[in-house]
Motif scaffolding. Sequence first.
Motif, short mmCIF file in Angstrom:
data_model
loop_
_atom_site.label_atom_id
_atom_site.label_comp_id
_atom_site.label_asym_id
_atom_site.label_seq_id
_atom_site.Cartn_x
_atom_site.Cartn_y
_atom_site.Cartn_z
N TYR A 252 0.87 -1.18 0.00
CA TYR A 252 0.00 0.00 0.00
C TYR A 252 0.91 1.23 0.00
O TYR A 252 1.47 1.60 1.02
N CYS A 255 -1.91 6.70 0.56
CA CYS A 255 -3.25 6.67 1.16
C CYS A 255 -4.25 7.38 0.26
O CYS A 255 -4.71 8.50 0.54
N GLN A 256 -4.58 6.73 -0.83
CA GLN A 256 -5.55 7.28 -1.77
C GLN A 256 -6.18 6.15 -2.59
O GLN A 256 -5.63 5.06 -2.68
N GLU A 257 -7.32 6.45 -3.16
CA GLU A 257 -8.00 5.48 -4.02
C GLU A 257 -7.31 5.42 -5.37
O GLU A 257 -6.91 6.45 -5.92
N SER A 262 -11.03 0.69 -7.18
CA SER A 262 -11.41 1.21 -5.87
C SER A 262 -10.88 0.30 -4.76
O SER A 262 -10.63 -0.90 -4.99
N MET A 263 -10.73 0.84 -3.57
CA MET A 263 -10.28 0.03 -2.45
C MET A 263 -11.29 -1.08 -2.14
O MET A 263 -10.91 -2.19 -1.77
N LYS A 264 -12.57 -0.80 -2.32
CA LYS A 264 -13.59 -1.83 -2.09
C LYS A 264 -13.41 -3.00 -3.05
O LYS A 264 -13.50 -4.17 -2.66
N ASN A 293 -5.12 10.18 2.61
CA ASN A 293 -6.36 10.01 3.36
C ASN A 293 -6.28 8.72 4.17
O ASN A 293 -6.31 7.62 3.61
N SER A 295 -8.33 7.09 5.90
CA SER A 295 -9.50 6.21 5.97
C SER A 295 -9.66 5.30 4.75
O SER A 295 -10.48 4.39 4.76
N VAL A 296 -8.87 5.54 3.69
CA VAL A 296 -9.03 4.77 2.45
C VAL A 296 -8.85 3.27 2.70
O VAL A 296 -9.55 2.43 2.13
N ASN A 326 -1.97 4.46 9.51
CA ASN A 326 -2.39 3.13 9.05
C ASN A 326 -1.55 2.02 9.65
O ASN A 326 -2.05 0.92 9.89
#
Length: 412
Positions: A252, A255-257, A262-264, A293, A295-296, A326
């Motif tokens: 990783y 910290c971004q999409e 997508s991260m999902k 970010n 929270s990604v 993270n």
Amino acid sequence: MKKIVAILFVGMMLLTTVGCQKKEENITYQSPREEDLITMVKTLDSKHKNLYAKISKEEFQVEVDKIKENLEKMSEAEFYYSLCHLLTLVGDAHTSIGYSQSKYSYEQGLPFAIAKFEDGWRVMILEEEYKDYLGYKVVGINDVTIDEVYEKSKTIIPHENDAWIDSNFSNTINFKEALEYLKIVQKDEDIILKLKGDDQQEIQIPLRGLTEEEIMSIPLARFEREQTPTTYVTQDIYRFLPLSNETLFIQYNSCQEDPNLSMKEFTKQVKTELEANQYKTIVIDLRYNSGGNSSVINPLLTMLKDKEVTFYTLIGPNTFSSGIMNAIDTQESLNSTLVGLQTGGNVNGYGEIKFVQMKNEPFSYTYSTKYFELIKGYDKDSLYPDIDIAQNYESYQKGLDAEVEWILANNQ
């Protein structure tokens, strides 16, 4: 009559207010450069979360006054490095300054790069004609030892610990103007990079200052490892690959999409991989993650939380800001063991930055607007690994990933 007096009073107040505003707008500066300096100081004073946490307001102002006194004599580069020094005194790595465009457009680059190993600094990039000296130890520049150069550079690199200096050292000292500002070399003096091979014989490499066009066109030689480890950093924001039948590696890098994944969706892919195999160990690599970010990564951590495997998180000097958040997230939610080197940023510190472009000079600066206490009462200067892995030159030369090799060797 009372009504007339009241109206006159309000009118006078409005005139006074307008007059004050006009006076504020018509501040006279001695030069555009002074305007940028004073505006930056006022912005930091009013908007930084706690500008004077590490230096008093009086001490900070003394440094500002020193810059003001010498503004007319300074070259653009000298002004730039004076501001770097000023912001370094704040002790917040998120509060820093840089050129708005490529630094090579404004300063002369020097054709070399170095990297730190457990036995010292070694040269990784040189001009093609000096390629036989790649990998040699760095002794110094001109008459200044590399340790002295390192200490001097700490005065112009905003930092919270030496790991961040390690991360930024090479790309600070490979500019002619930086060496001149730090008085490592005299202005327009010949610059010599001093190296030493295994036979302890000193080699002197002349370094010439180059324009952006020149630095992009000259042939440069880079240190070549015997092989590139599959776990080395790539341009992917995130990726995964099996290291063995029992170990899955997840990298990783920011910290971004990923706009293309997508991260999902990435999390679904990782979940499918885990369900199709019998992994016992998962390695999460954050060594190259300098933030974004925080929270990604949450969908991935939520999915991994229930997995009955052993987790390891790789960290290092380039792990910074949200990358550190993270790393702590993996500790708290996955009970992950940290492996590698200390991070470039601190656990508890300032962040959530704002960018400001200077009006006249080609510089932009950032400042912190929030304080984050990620671990209550934590008093160290960095996030330190549970397992410290020294960066060995011989292993690097062979193309081995020291942290990953340790994990594989200890999880058979």
